[in-house]
Motif scaffolding. Sequence first.
Motif, short mmCIF file in Angstrom:
data_model
loop_
_atom_site.label_atom_id
_atom_site.label_comp_id
_atom_site.label_asym_id
_atom_site.label_seq_id
_atom_site.Cartn_x
_atom_site.Cartn_y
_atom_site.Cartn_z
N THR A 173 69.35 -39.64 40.57
CA THR A 173 69.92 -38.63 41.46
C THR A 173 68.85 -37.78 42.13
O THR A 173 68.92 -37.53 43.33
CB THR A 173 70.88 -37.72 40.67
N HIS A 227 78.04 -35.06 40.60
CA HIS A 227 76.91 -35.04 41.54
C HIS A 227 76.91 -33.75 42.35
O HIS A 227 75.88 -33.14 42.57
CB HIS A 227 77.00 -36.22 42.51
N ASP A 261 76.15 -44.34 45.41
CA ASP A 261 75.89 -44.45 43.97
C ASP A 261 76.80 -45.52 43.38
O ASP A 261 77.93 -45.69 43.82
CB ASP A 261 76.17 -43.09 43.31
#
Length: 695
Positions: free
Chosen positions: A306, A336, A400
């Motif tokens: 990330t 996130h 992702d």
Amino acid sequence: MSVDFFATPLQFLKGVGPRKAADLTRAGLVLVEDLLYRLPFRYEDRSRMQPIATLRAGAKAAVLGEIKSANLTLTRRRGFKIFHAIVGDRSGAIRCTWMNQAFLADILKPHLQVVIFGDVKLDSTGLHFMNPEYELVSDDLSAVHTGRVVPFYEKTGMVTPNMQRRLVRQTLDQLPPEIPDVLPPELRARLSLVSRRQAVEESHFPGNDASVDLLNAFRSPAQRRLIFEEFFLFQIGHAWRRHASSIELKPYVPVVDDRVRASAASVLPFKLTPGQRQATKEIVDDMIAREPMHRLLQGDVGAGKTIVALLAAIVAIENGLQVAFMAPTEILAGQHYNNIARVLARSRFRVDLLTGSTPGLQKHTILASIERGSTHLIVGTHALVQEQVTFHRLGLVVIDEQHRFGVAQRAALRAKGLRPDVLLMTATPIPRTLALTDYSELDVSKITDLPPGRHPVKTLVKPESRRDEIYDLIRQQLDAGRQAYIIYPLVEESEKIDLRSATEMADHLQAEVFPAYRVALLHGRMKQDAKDQVMQAFAAGRIHLLVSTTVVEVGVDVPNASVMVVEHAERFGLSQLHQLRGRVGRGPWESYCILLYQAPWTDDARERLRAMSSTTDGFVIAERDLELRGPGDFFGTRQSGVPVLRTGDLIRDRDIMEEAHREARRIVDNGGLTPELTSFVKSKWQQQFGLIEVG
Ligand code: ADP
Ligand code: MG
């Protein structure tokens, strides 16, 4: 130019009548090319003739001798015939026996010279060959089946291995002196690849100095050349498409100067690992190039992808571009968003979250903000690809767990920008070989290290009869303030399979085993809301023990969880087990992964569990998984770009695929495509390897 001999239908060959042609067609052999590119699966050295007097029972042997006598006998069973021949050389003689092949009486006649090959047997009647292969030395196809290194083919349909061997020999004998070779001479010279002619000849009929061991390992120069050719032509198509898309240059090319660097450094909450630093560099190098980035970032769960994506985002944002960050589930998108918003809290960047459950009014505001360009970074689920979402200037797309999205969704998000950079991320380590086929057009970055302070997860493999010990361990952990997962393969007890149902188990655990703690159940058939609620309660520590089917597999981050118990671990695939194990070991505590199995287990299951306890390296596990399952199964039901191969094998020949990938890119990127290769890509690539969509 003359007609391509390889494209000649086999039925036009001498010696192939309509009947045989039909058999061949049914076995998938239509053209000369089909025949010559179907390689033997095994080779045997029959070049050394043994003196008959030295034969020993139990060994394979080849002898050369004269037929001394021959006779056909009838057994009492009606119609059952036995043909005997005595074959002698200077050292002695041996009997050869064939069951029910009466026609041999017309072929193997006294005084002829013959080569016999087969197993030497011993019984009460003495040493003999039983149903051996034979070859008359006067045969015009002499030494096809014996007296040399002999190829063995798989039997397909009505086409017997011997028939194929003969046909291949006949076909090779008709090869014209000049045959076209699609591999550029420069490439062949540099990689020491033999000519196509030599390759097809010696892959089927190796010279007598050839090493049988090398042949059986598929590494003779001839085989290597054909395998390389196949892989190279496959890779050329990918390289070509990649090249074609890179010609469309980005309208906005980010620059990285001291200001951008300082901005990135100011948000960085920790020191990057070397793996993160390398990946960041590769990504940023792509971003400042004129061609759009197509990069896959691979890193095990918890490797810290990330922050790498976020640094790329800052480069884009500092250059006046917007960033879209898409995750497969609401939980993940929310996670996130929280992390990113926290890291960017002190920056002037605006981050928003857009998912299917964003309330209408808020959604309206966010959409307007994205369109205006006030939102710099938008995190979301596939809600981001909806029509109403319009960007002001989308320059970077991050996806992702990319394999959880369809090709269309990924393309739709990309289409919201003007040739934006694309960064795909995955925590499912993809074996190198598959990355080179499925994702061949992508550049790949890998993070192979983990952030400091992580304890590798302790993995224990236990029979389920010892579950009481495991409960003790869980209790200790819960008492210490940690949380635990117990994973089941199915939701409800099936009548056929002896499965402990997750539901019953959750009740039992709550009532009888862990009454002092809160136990909750999570399974695939629950509504999304209900799932999210349970997950959030677990993340917040309000639930201590989560009994779950595999829905926790993807991405969830609960650092306080320190125990992962997998029930019926023998039923899970290796990559799946690895994903599950990745749910723990995310905090500073010692963590445990306990794989409970129920006997009887298969050899494969034993192998999988052994692999799990011997390594925590996701890339090693992925390679092992590929070996155990084979490329076809590796991605499960997902449509995958694994090509159907004729000569090569993705696992055995990974080194050759690697080389082919490198060379294809080199040639395409240096403008070195020959007219032959260009026409191959244009006319045959799709037909031969099928369509592969990436990105
Ligand atoms: P993943 O690769 O699975 O997406 P994340 O990006 O979620 O991993 O990172 C996992 C955890 O590790 C996060 O809590 C993150 O803040 C932390 N982390 C990542 N990189 C580092 C680092 N270099 N040093 C310390 N902690 C890190
Ligand atoms: Mg992640």
